[in-house]
Enzyme design. Structure first.
Site, PDB file in Angstrom:
ATOM      1  N   ASP A  58     -15.472  -7.061  -3.796  1.00 28.60           N
ATOM      2  CA  ASP A  58     -16.181  -5.818  -3.469  1.00 28.60           C
ATOM      3  C   ASP A  58     -16.197  -4.815  -4.629  1.00 28.60           C
ATOM      4  O   ASP A  58     -16.326  -3.612  -4.405  1.00 28.60           O
ATOM      5  CB  ASP A  58     -15.558  -5.181  -2.215  1.00 28.60           C
ATOM      6  CG  ASP A  58     -14.078  -4.881  -2.390  1.00 28.60           C
ATOM      7  OD1 ASP A  58     -13.478  -5.302  -3.410  1.00 28.60           O
ATOM      8  OD2 ASP A  58     -13.501  -4.232  -1.500  1.00 28.60           O
ATOM      9  N   ARG A  75       0.899  -1.155   0.000  1.00 29.46           N
ATOM     10  CA  ARG A  75       0.000   0.000   0.000  1.00 29.46           C
ATOM     11  C   ARG A  75       0.936   1.203   0.000  1.00 29.46           C
ATOM     12  O   ARG A  75       1.930   1.231   0.707  1.00 29.46           O
ATOM     13  CB  ARG A  75      -0.917  -0.041   1.209  1.00 29.46           C
ATOM     14  CG  ARG A  75      -1.650  -1.395   1.314  1.00 29.46           C
ATOM     15  CD  ARG A  75      -2.900  -1.327   2.135  1.00 29.46           C
ATOM     16  NE  ARG A  75      -3.339  -2.645   2.585  1.00 29.46           N
ATOM     17  CZ  ARG A  75      -4.205  -3.421   1.948  1.00 29.46           C
ATOM     18  NH1 ARG A  75      -4.757  -3.011   0.818  1.00 29.46           N
ATOM     19  NH2 ARG A  75      -4.544  -4.592   2.432  1.00 29.46           N
ATOM     20  N   THR A  80      -8.553  -9.063  -5.778  1.00 31.36           N
ATOM     21  CA  THR A  80      -8.831  -8.920  -4.341  1.00 31.36           C
ATOM     22  C   THR A  80      -9.740 -10.059  -3.903  1.00 31.36           C
ATOM     23  O   THR A  80     -10.678 -10.410  -4.632  1.00 31.36           O
ATOM     24  CB  THR A  80      -9.496  -7.574  -3.993  1.00 31.36           C
ATOM     25  OG1 THR A  80     -10.027  -7.652  -2.661  1.00 31.36           O
ATOM     26  CG2 THR A  80     -10.633  -7.198  -4.930  1.00 31.36           C
ATOM     27  N   ASP A  91     -10.146  -1.769  -5.497  1.00 29.98           N
ATOM     28  CA  ASP A  91     -10.709  -0.463  -5.865  1.00 29.98           C
ATOM     29  C   ASP A  91      -9.752   0.692  -5.587  1.00 29.98           C
ATOM     30  O   ASP A  91      -9.668   1.642  -6.375  1.00 29.98           O
ATOM     31  CB  ASP A  91     -12.084  -0.226  -5.220  1.00 29.98           C
ATOM     32  CG  ASP A  91     -12.012  -0.159  -3.705  1.00 29.98           C
ATOM     33  OD1 ASP A  91     -11.081  -0.773  -3.124  1.00 29.98           O
ATOM     34  OD2 ASP A  91     -12.878   0.485  -3.100  1.00 29.98           O
ATOM     35  N   ASP A 143     -11.844  -9.878  -1.675  1.00 28.36           N
ATOM     36  CA  ASP A 143     -13.057  -9.339  -1.048  1.00 28.36           C
ATOM     37  C   ASP A 143     -14.310  -9.401  -1.918  1.00 28.36           C
ATOM     38  O   ASP A 143     -15.419  -9.319  -1.415  1.00 28.36           O
ATOM     39  CB  ASP A 143     -12.823  -7.876  -0.627  1.00 28.36           C
ATOM     40  CG  ASP A 143     -11.720  -7.740   0.411  1.00 28.36           C
ATOM     41  OD1 ASP A 143     -11.397  -8.742   1.058  1.00 28.36           O
ATOM     42  OD2 ASP A 143     -11.180  -6.624   0.564  1.00 28.36           O
TER      43      ASP A 143
HETATM   44  P1  ADP Z   1      -6.896  -2.252  -2.878  1.00 23.23           P
HETATM   45  O1  ADP Z   1      -6.365  -1.891  -4.217  1.00 23.23           O
HETATM   46  O2  ADP Z   1      -6.770  -3.709  -2.575  1.00 23.23           O
HETATM   47  O3  ADP Z   1      -8.277  -1.693  -2.643  1.00 23.23           O
HETATM   48  P2  ADP Z   1      -5.827  -0.123  -1.197  1.00 23.23           P
HETATM   49  O4  ADP Z   1      -7.158   0.501  -0.975  1.00 23.23           O
HETATM   50  O5  ADP Z   1      -4.918  -0.234  -0.046  1.00 23.23           O
HETATM   51  O6  ADP Z   1      -5.935  -1.605  -1.782  1.00 23.23           O
HETATM   52  O7  ADP Z   1      -5.110   0.701  -2.362  1.00 23.23           O
HETATM   53  C1  ADP Z   1      -3.840   0.296  -2.847  1.00 23.23           C
HETATM   54  C2  ADP Z   1      -3.049   1.516  -3.217  1.00 23.23           C
HETATM   55  O8  ADP Z   1      -3.715   2.252  -4.248  1.00 23.23           O
HETATM   56  C3  ADP Z   1      -2.882   2.548  -2.104  1.00 23.23           C
HETATM   57  O9  ADP Z   1      -1.847   2.232  -1.215  1.00 23.23           O
HETATM   58  C4  ADP Z   1      -2.540   3.789  -2.909  1.00 23.23           C
HETATM   59  O10 ADP Z   1      -1.211   3.731  -3.374  1.00 23.23           O
HETATM   60  C5  ADP Z   1      -3.463   3.637  -4.112  1.00 23.23           C
HETATM   61  N1  ADP Z   1      -4.731   4.373  -3.888  1.00 23.23           N
HETATM   62  C6  ADP Z   1      -5.745   4.000  -3.090  1.00 23.23           C
HETATM   63  N2  ADP Z   1      -6.738   4.921  -3.101  1.00 23.23           N
HETATM   64  C7  ADP Z   1      -6.319   5.912  -3.928  1.00 23.23           C
HETATM   65  C8  ADP Z   1      -6.887   7.163  -4.357  1.00 23.23           C
HETATM   66  N3  ADP Z   1      -8.084   7.574  -3.917  1.00 23.23           N
HETATM   67  N4  ADP Z   1      -6.162   7.923  -5.205  1.00 23.23           N
HETATM   68  C9  ADP Z   1      -4.940   7.510  -5.635  1.00 23.23           C
HETATM   69  N5  ADP Z   1      -4.357   6.355  -5.254  1.00 23.23           N
HETATM   70  C10 ADP Z   1      -5.025   5.565  -4.424  1.00 23.23           C
HETATM   71  O1  F6P Z   2      -8.484  -6.394   0.801  1.00 26.44           O
HETATM   72  C1  F6P Z   2      -8.063  -7.663   1.146  1.00 26.44           C
HETATM   73  C2  F6P Z   2      -7.946  -7.789   2.638  1.00 26.44           C
HETATM   74  O2  F6P Z   2      -7.447  -9.087   2.926  1.00 26.44           O
HETATM   75  C3  F6P Z   2      -9.214  -7.522   3.427  1.00 26.44           C
HETATM   76  O3  F6P Z   2     -10.110  -8.600   3.410  1.00 26.44           O
HETATM   77  C4  F6P Z   2      -8.646  -7.208   4.789  1.00 26.44           C
HETATM   78  O4  F6P Z   2      -9.513  -6.394   5.555  1.00 26.44           O
HETATM   79  C5  F6P Z   2      -7.399  -6.444   4.456  1.00 26.44           C
HETATM   80  O5  F6P Z   2      -7.010  -6.851   3.149  1.00 26.44           O
HETATM   81  C6  F6P Z   2      -6.244  -6.657   5.403  1.00 26.44           C
HETATM   82  O6  F6P Z   2      -5.199  -5.873   4.965  1.00 26.44           O
HETATM   83  P1  F6P Z   2      -3.760  -5.836   5.661  1.00 26.44           P
HETATM   84  O7  F6P Z   2      -3.092  -7.123   5.333  1.00 26.44           O
HETATM   85  O8  F6P Z   2      -3.071  -4.677   5.038  1.00 26.44           O
HETATM   86  O9  F6P Z   2      -4.016  -5.685   7.110  1.00 26.44           O
END
Ligand code: ADP
Ligand code: F6P
Length: 322
Positions: free
Chosen positions: A130, A72, A126, A103, A128
């Site tokens: 979602d 992240r 993912t 997302d 999830d």
């Molecule tokens: P996932 O992609 O599984 O939903 P995260 O929500 O942690 O996981 O997002 C992954 C990475 O995407 C974040 O650490 C960040 O670098 C980028 N990101 C998330 N949200 C935004 C956003 N609103 N604008 C730009 N980059 C974002």
């Molecule tokens: O998005 C995948 C996921 O495994 C979620 O189900 C959970 O809430 C989260 O990631 C945990 O993230 P982390 O490993 O960063 O604590």
């Protein structure tokens, strides 16, 4: 397009490696060079970028996690860092990107693509499930199967002791892992964030299950509702000596060898991503599945679709728990 980059971002999911492999091998068929970017957007910022080829992805389709690793990266939310990322990939001549993530990763990809006019394709990686634009996300099927294996084992010992077990599963704010594992694992109670629960109803179900002769009760609890410890506290005082145990499945459900469904889905997504990037002017799109067909959609359109919840499946689960 002659050079593309691929990265995995956010939480890893089983099938990410199968998607990377598909991108690399389909690109190779089109004489497109592929660069692996390590640790999601962090790798774009610190220049962890290297050429990957068909041999790099050998012996990876069956592996969980991600060979490109993931992260992240909060900095990527700021334009100045995205500018730096653009400069870094441009230094390698990378003209398009495949982003495998959830997302959050798609939002980052959308901003980046728009600001620097770089075509980007998103593969929904993912556990999830979602993302509303697609029926399923990559890793969901494997994660549910892993949960099911645990539910089966836990059921054996709960039945032997005539106990109640709360099994907490992942999913962030989405209850799909809980619902699918609950239906397939025969859970007596499924608690998910999409449907508010009443503790008195849960207690009634447990007590009535005893009267009906059930020898164990499995409660599948989605993490977005509360922790299994908190739910146990709530239940214990009112259960007149019935023993309650808890299991938080945690990361067990995020790792592991991907299922056939996830490997095939990943392969089809990777192929579509390369096909779209090959065109050169394809903008920013996300790939998914609808009615068992592979689809692609503009990222803004996809992210604007409100979350849906399969009420019918939940209703069936409730009937089957009798
Ligand atoms: P996932 O992609 O599984 O939903 P995260 O929500 O942690 O996981 O997002 C992954 C990475 O995407 C974040 O650490 C960040 O670098 C980028 N990101 C998330 N949200 C935004 C956003 N609103 N604008 C730009 N980059 C974002
Ligand atoms: O998005 C995948 C996921 O495994 C979620 O189900 C959970 O809430 C989260 O990631 C945990 O993230 P982390 O490993 O960063 O604590």
């Amino acid at each position: 397009m002659r050079k593309i980059g691929v990265l995995t971002s956010g939480g890893d999911a089983p099938g990410m490696n199968a998607a990377i492999r598909a991108v690399v091998r389909c690109a190779s068929c089109e004489d497109i060079d592929v660069y692996g970017i390590e640790c999601g957007y962090s790798g774009m910022l610190d220049g962890s970028i290297f050429r990957i080829d068909n041999r790099f992805v050998s012996d990876t389709i069956q592996k969980g996690g991600t060979i490109l690793r993931t992260a992240r990266c909060p900095e990527f939310l700021q334009k100045e860092f995205r500018q730096k990322a653009f400069e870094n990939i441009s230094a390698y001549g990378i003209e398009g990107l495949v982003v495998i993530g959830g997302d959050g990763s798609f939002k980052g990809m959308r901003d980046f693509s728009r600001e620097f006019n770089v075509p980007c394709m998103g593969i929904p990686g993912t556990i999830d499930n979602d993302l509303a634009y697609t029926d399923f996300t990559l890793g969901f099927d494997t994660a549910v199967n892993t949960v099911l294996g645990a539910v089966n084992n836990i059921r054996d010992t709960m039945t032997s002791h005539n106990r109640v077990c709360i099994i907490e599963v992942m999913g962030r704010k989405c209850g799909d892992i809980a619902v699918y594992a609950g239906v397939a694992g025969g859970a007596e109670v499924i608690l998910i964030p999409e449907i508010p629960y009443n503790i008195e109803d849960v207690i009634k179900t447990i007590k009535y299950d005893r009267i009906k002769g059930k020898q164990s009760v499995i409660i599948i609890l989605a993490e977005g509702v509360c922790s299994c410890g908190d739910l146990k506290e709530e239940l214990m005082n009112k259960l007149d000596g019935i023993q309650v145990r808890t299991v938080k499945l945690g990361y067990i459900q995020r790792g592991g060898t991907p299922s056939m469904a996830d490997r095939v889905f990943a392969s089809r997504c990777g192929a579509r991503a390369v096909e779209l990037l090959k065109k050169g002017d394809s903008g920013c799109r996300v790939i998914g599945t609808k009615d068992n067909k592979i689809i692609d959609m503009d990222v803004d359109e996809a992210l604007a679709i409100p979350s849906t919840f399969d009420k019918e499946l939940y209703r069936i689960a409730t009937m089957l728990a009798k």
